[in-house]
Design an enzyme around this catalytic site. Structure first.
Site, PDB file in Angstrom:
ATOM      1  N   ASP A  28      23.302   5.491   6.412  1.00 35.97           N
ATOM      2  CA  ASP A  28      21.946   5.073   6.041  1.00 35.97           C
ATOM      3  C   ASP A  28      21.955   3.613   5.551  1.00 35.97           C
ATOM      4  O   ASP A  28      21.111   2.810   5.954  1.00 35.97           O
ATOM      5  CB  ASP A  28      21.432   6.022   4.936  1.00 35.97           C
ATOM      6  CG  ASP A  28      20.074   5.625   4.415  1.00 35.97           C
ATOM      7  OD1 ASP A  28      19.086   5.768   5.162  1.00 35.97           O
ATOM      8  OD2 ASP A  28      19.996   5.150   3.261  1.00 35.97           O
ATOM      9  N   GLY A  74      12.899   1.073   0.684  1.00 34.96           N
ATOM     10  CA  GLY A  74      11.655   1.757   0.298  1.00 34.96           C
ATOM     11  C   GLY A  74      10.559   0.843  -0.188  1.00 34.96           C
ATOM     12  O   GLY A  74       9.994   0.064   0.582  1.00 34.96           O
ATOM     13  N   LYS A 100      20.076   0.095   7.322  1.00 33.69           N
ATOM     14  CA  LYS A 100      19.228  -0.869   6.607  1.00 33.69           C
ATOM     15  C   LYS A 100      19.882  -2.255   6.626  1.00 33.69           C
ATOM     16  O   LYS A 100      19.207  -3.266   6.819  1.00 33.69           O
ATOM     17  CB  LYS A 100      19.010  -0.394   5.166  1.00 33.69           C
ATOM     18  CG  LYS A 100      18.222   0.920   5.107  1.00 33.69           C
ATOM     19  CD  LYS A 100      18.293   1.528   3.723  1.00 33.69           C
ATOM     20  CE  LYS A 100      17.593   2.863   3.666  1.00 33.69           C
ATOM     21  NZ  LYS A 100      17.906   3.616   2.441  1.00 33.69           N
ATOM     22  N   LEU A 149       3.150  13.721   8.804  1.00 37.67           N
ATOM     23  CA  LEU A 149       2.440  13.939   7.531  1.00 37.67           C
ATOM     24  C   LEU A 149       3.367  14.634   6.541  1.00 37.67           C
ATOM     25  O   LEU A 149       2.983  15.570   5.848  1.00 37.67           O
ATOM     26  CB  LEU A 149       1.177  14.791   7.772  1.00 37.67           C
ATOM     27  CG  LEU A 149       0.069  14.100   8.576  1.00 37.67           C
ATOM     28  CD1 LEU A 149      -1.002  15.106   8.993  1.00 37.67           C
ATOM     29  CD2 LEU A 149      -0.573  12.965   7.766  1.00 37.67           C
ATOM     30  N   GLY A 150       4.623  14.196   6.518  1.00 36.17           N
ATOM     31  CA  GLY A 150       5.594  14.767   5.579  1.00 36.17           C
ATOM     32  C   GLY A 150       5.536  14.019   4.256  1.00 36.17           C
ATOM     33  O   GLY A 150       4.468  13.595   3.806  1.00 36.17           O
ATOM     34  N   GLY A 195      17.089  17.367  -5.279  1.00 35.37           N
ATOM     35  CA  GLY A 195      16.371  16.803  -4.140  1.00 35.37           C
ATOM     36  C   GLY A 195      16.691  15.339  -3.877  1.00 35.37           C
ATOM     37  O   GLY A 195      16.021  14.683  -3.093  1.00 35.37           O
ATOM     38  N   GLY A 226      11.140   7.946  -1.891  1.00 35.98           N
ATOM     39  CA  GLY A 226      10.108   8.754  -2.535  1.00 35.98           C
ATOM     40  C   GLY A 226       8.772   8.467  -1.893  1.00 35.98           C
ATOM     41  O   GLY A 226       8.536   7.372  -1.374  1.00 35.98           O
TER      42      GLY A 226
END
Ligand code: NAP
Length: 437
Positions: free
Chosen positions: A203, A136, A207, A12-13, A189, A304
């Site tokens: 990363d 994403g 992907k 639940l982040g 961030g 995001g």
């Protein structure tokens, strides 16, 4: 109306809390679209007391996501914990073995165990959906898995890491150093405290390995990817690229060649006028080139909470709409058992144009010696220019070469030769040029 689809959210982040929030806020719309309610019946995270910004108290709490996967009253297990081992892997495996559909955003897990997990899902006749794991919010998995049937992919490439694209965009726009941009990205961030995983290309490689499997019907080979990060890109490279009509992007590229499949992640020069060069900041993009369709480019938010939740919820909605007893399509486009072994093309045989920036002693004969090394290795030059190095270092010059199509092996040999000749005062910089429309 059909029975409600019961989902359990593990993690639940940033993403998990956004998924819970969107499921609550868009409940009526989703019910209309899916023909049934979607209900969060179970949740799991580490800290039961933490305020998640969304009330999940109606759902049964599990300290252990594996237990939730095994015993909760759920139809779909949503894994948003992260990591390629530990609770993420164990809980996804347990959920599939218990015959529950799984939705995950976890590229690291899929890059390492995707094929094994797909085999379980296919044996059990359940879905393993992972749209959020690559780029994403961009629906690239669905596009490749479903919308491109019959197409043979020649090349798939993309900007798959928002942190790198943000840094490169700011370096170019503001003329500031890599280090200064990275610090800013961390403050805002956009970059982790330990940025290695992003900026060194890992990363992007995770992907890319998933896209490669979908594109070429091969087993995922995330450990066999040529990888260079962006930490050695300097203002000198960015300026020279601009002067030559190029922009530098960190691309992941998977390409079919005569000797196998190239999988590579490295800084790349793309023509400034190309569509992918217009993708700025944290935005991601994926280009897919096929025989029937030609080139398709998808771009949008690659990370995001909300953007990622959008992809997760699309995956849940697909499950909600699927008919009971319906045979689901394979996880990676072909049945997991039919995925071919990945045949790697050696990087040395990579063919393309190259940008080479050399900082050399300002003395007679250097320019000619460099040109000779190029000719000796059959490298034909599109341009070769030399500039005085700005600042106090008067005894140095910069030589910038752009090659016509040649091979990686030839370029490495030529640059090694130039290095051995003793003309260089700094490490040579070599950046591959990528064809892009
Ligand atoms: N963030 C993004 O923009 C983004 C984009 C695309 C894909 N993803 C992927 O989405 C996944 C989640 O990312 P995130 O950014 O949401 O991560 P995050 O903010 O760090 O959240 C992770 C969650 O997992 C929970 N968790 C950790 N260990 C656990 C355990 N042993 N048992 C139960 N729960 C556990 C944490 O619980 P506590 O909160 O109690 O500590 C937290 O709620 C990752 O696979 C990531 O790669 C993220």
């Amino acid at each position: 109306m059909a029975e409600a689809l019961r989902v359990g959210i593990a993690g639940l982040g940033t993403v998990g809390a956004s998924v819970a929030r969107v499921l609550r806020d868009k409940a009526a719309e989703l019910t209309r679209q899916c023909g049934r309610d979607i209900v969060v019946s179970a949740v799991s995270a580490r800290d039961p007391k933490r305020d998640r910004g969304v009330d999940v108290s109606a759902a049964k709490w599990f300290d252990d996501p594996v237990k939730m996967a095994q015993v909760a009253d759920i139809d779909v297990f949503i894994e948003l914990i992260g990591g390629d081992e530990g609770p993420a892997r164990l809980s996804v495996k347990a959920a599939l073995e218990a015959g529950r559909h799984v939705v995950t955003a976890n590229k690291a897990l899929l890059a390492k165990h995707g094929v094994a997990l797909a085999e379980i899902a296919e044996k059990k006749g359940v879905l393993l959906n992972y749209e959020a794991a690559v780029a994403g919010g961009i629906p690239v998995i669905k596009t490749m898995r479903e919308a491109m049937a019959g197409n043979s992919v020649n090349r798939v490439f993309g900007i798959l890491n928002g942190t790198c694209n943000y840094i490169l965009t700011r370096m170019e726009a503001e003329g500031i150093s890599f280090d200064a941009c990275l610090k800013d990205a961390q403050r805002l961030g956009y970059a982790e405290a330990d940025p290695t995983f992003d900026i060194e290309g890992h990363d992007t490689a995770h992907k890319l390995s998933i896209l490669t499997s979908l594109a070429f019907g091969t087993k995922i080979a995330a450990n066999d990817i040529y990888m260079e990060g962006i930490s050695n890109i300097s203002q000198a490279d960015i300026r020279a690229a601009g002067d030559l009509g190029y922009r530098i992007k960190l691309l992941g590229v998977a390409q079919r060649t005569e000797s196998g499949i190239e999988q590579r992640v490295h800084p790349t020069m793309v023509p400034t006028a190309s569509v992918i060069a217009q993708v700025h900041g944290v935005t991601n993009a994926v280009a897919i080139e096929t025989d029937i369709l030609g080139e398709l480019l998808l771009s949008g938010p690659g990370a995001g909470g909300n953007a990622t939740a959008s992809a997760v919820i699309g995956d849940i909605a697909d499950i909600a709409k699927s008919r009971p007893g319906f045979q689901h399509g394979p996880v990676f486009g072909l049945p997991a058992k039919e995925l071919r072994p990945y045949k790697k093309a050696q990087m040395r045989s990579h063919a393309g144009g190259y940008f080479i920036r050399l900082t050399v002693h300002d003395r007679i004969g250097v320019f000619a010696a460099i040109a000779k090394r190029m000719a000796d290795n059959d490298i034909s030059l599109e341009s070769i220019v030399q500039h005085a190095v700005s600042g106090e270092v008067a005894a140095q010059k910069t030589v910038i070469l752009v090659t016509h199509e040649t091979t990686e092996a030839a370029v490495r040999k030529a640059v090694d030769g130039i290095t051995k000749d003793g003309h260089l005062t700094d490490k040579p910089q070599v950046i591959r040029i990528e064809r892009a429309g």
